[in-house]
Scaffold this motif. Structure first.
Motif, short mmCIF file in Angstrom:
data_model
loop_
_atom_site.label_atom_id
_atom_site.label_comp_id
_atom_site.label_asym_id
_atom_site.label_seq_id
_atom_site.Cartn_x
_atom_site.Cartn_y
_atom_site.Cartn_z
N UNK A 38 -2.17 -0.19 -64.72
CA UNK A 38 -1.38 0.30 -63.60
C UNK A 38 -1.96 -0.16 -62.27
N UNK A 39 -3.28 -0.15 -62.18
CA UNK A 39 -3.95 -0.57 -60.95
C UNK A 39 -3.73 -2.05 -60.68
N UNK A 137 -8.74 16.54 -52.58
CA UNK A 137 -7.92 15.34 -52.46
C UNK A 137 -6.54 15.60 -53.06
N UNK A 138 -5.52 15.10 -52.41
CA UNK A 138 -4.15 15.32 -52.86
C UNK A 138 -3.73 14.28 -53.89
N UNK A 143 -5.80 10.10 -61.29
CA UNK A 143 -5.84 9.17 -60.16
C UNK A 143 -7.23 9.15 -59.53
N UNK A 144 -7.85 10.30 -59.46
CA UNK A 144 -9.21 10.37 -58.91
C UNK A 144 -10.16 9.56 -59.78
N UNK A 145 -10.03 9.71 -61.09
CA UNK A 145 -10.88 8.95 -62.02
C UNK A 145 -10.64 7.45 -61.87
N UNK A 146 -9.39 7.06 -61.66
CA UNK A 146 -9.07 5.65 -61.47
C UNK A 146 -9.76 5.11 -60.23
N UNK A 147 -9.77 5.91 -59.15
CA UNK A 147 -10.44 5.49 -57.92
C UNK A 147 -11.95 5.35 -58.13
N UNK A 181 -5.84 4.19 -49.63
CA UNK A 181 -4.42 4.57 -49.63
C UNK A 181 -4.15 5.65 -50.67
N UNK A 182 -4.80 5.53 -51.83
CA UNK A 182 -4.62 6.52 -52.90
C UNK A 182 -5.17 7.87 -52.47
N UNK A 183 -6.36 7.88 -51.88
CA UNK A 183 -7.01 9.14 -51.52
C UNK A 183 -6.37 9.78 -50.30
N UNK A 184 -5.95 8.97 -49.34
CA UNK A 184 -5.28 9.47 -48.12
C UNK A 184 -6.07 10.63 -47.50
#
Length: 205
Positions: A38-39, A137-138, A143-147, A181-184
């Motif tokens: 996905x990334x 984080x929103x 998604x956090x793990x992906x970051x 951008x993901x974390x915003x």
């Protein structure tokens, strides 16, 4: 006619995916030699998801990549060997679409004992810890793990003794901006801004 067009686009995307994995992971001696599908699809701007999936299916059928149950992509030995036998025309076509600099790109030596290198690694570690420890984080847990994995991938790339200059401009910096951008989040934005500055300082040494 339409089927031929779809096949042609899928083959072009297949070359982009394979070249990306080759450029980033072929010379890395580490267990962390994969990227979430996905990334990667998000980083290949302008590539529709259906063509990305079809391209990955084609590469998987030919044993050129491996895909884990969690959709992590990695290049195989056969994939590496295939890219190294590509004609100049095929390489340039894939490279142009992927927006990665050519093989003649300047080689940057990473002096692991230097202060700039320590500063860059320290800044990346601050990004990692900032994301890991921040509970408001929103974004979802996945998604956090992906970051976090994305930061670790950058650290793995930076562990090499040499990298090409394009790795800074076309992989590390875009990936860090993608994480931002993901974390915003303003705090994470500031940490990533400092990391980008520290990393780019290495490319000018």
């Amino acid at each position: 006619m339409v089927r031929n067009s779809v096949s042609e686009i899928a083959n072009q995307v297949s070359d982009q995916v394979l070249l990306y994995l080759y450029n980033v992971f072929a010379d890395i001696d580490s267990d962390d030699e994969s990227i979430r599908g996905e990334e990667l699809n998000e980083m290949l701007e302008g590539v529709p998801e259906r063509f990305f999936r079809l391209a990955c299916e084609l590469l998987l059928e030919d044993d050129l990549i491996e895909i884990s149950d969690a959709s992590w992509l990695s290049i195989t030995k056969d994939g590496i060997e295939l890219v190294e036998t590509w004609s100049d025309e095929r390489y340039e076509a894939a490279n142009k679409n992927l927006m990665i600099a050519p093989a003649s790109d300047r080689i940057v030596s990473l002096s692991h004992n230097s202060q700039p290198y320590a500063d860059a690694l320290g800044a990346l570690e601050e990004v990692y810890e900032g994301i890991r420890s921040k509970n408001d984080l929103d974004i979802s847990g996945g998604e956090k793990e992906t970051c976090l994995v994305a930061v670790k991938t950058i650290q793995t790339v930076m562990s090499q003794e040499t990298v090409t200059e394009s790795i800074f401009q076309e992989f590390i910096v875009p990936k860090l901006r993608w994480i931002a951008e993901k974390c915003a989040d303003k705090t994470i934005d500031a940490l990533i801004g400092a990391a980008i500055t520290a990393v780019l300082a290495l490319s000018t040494l």
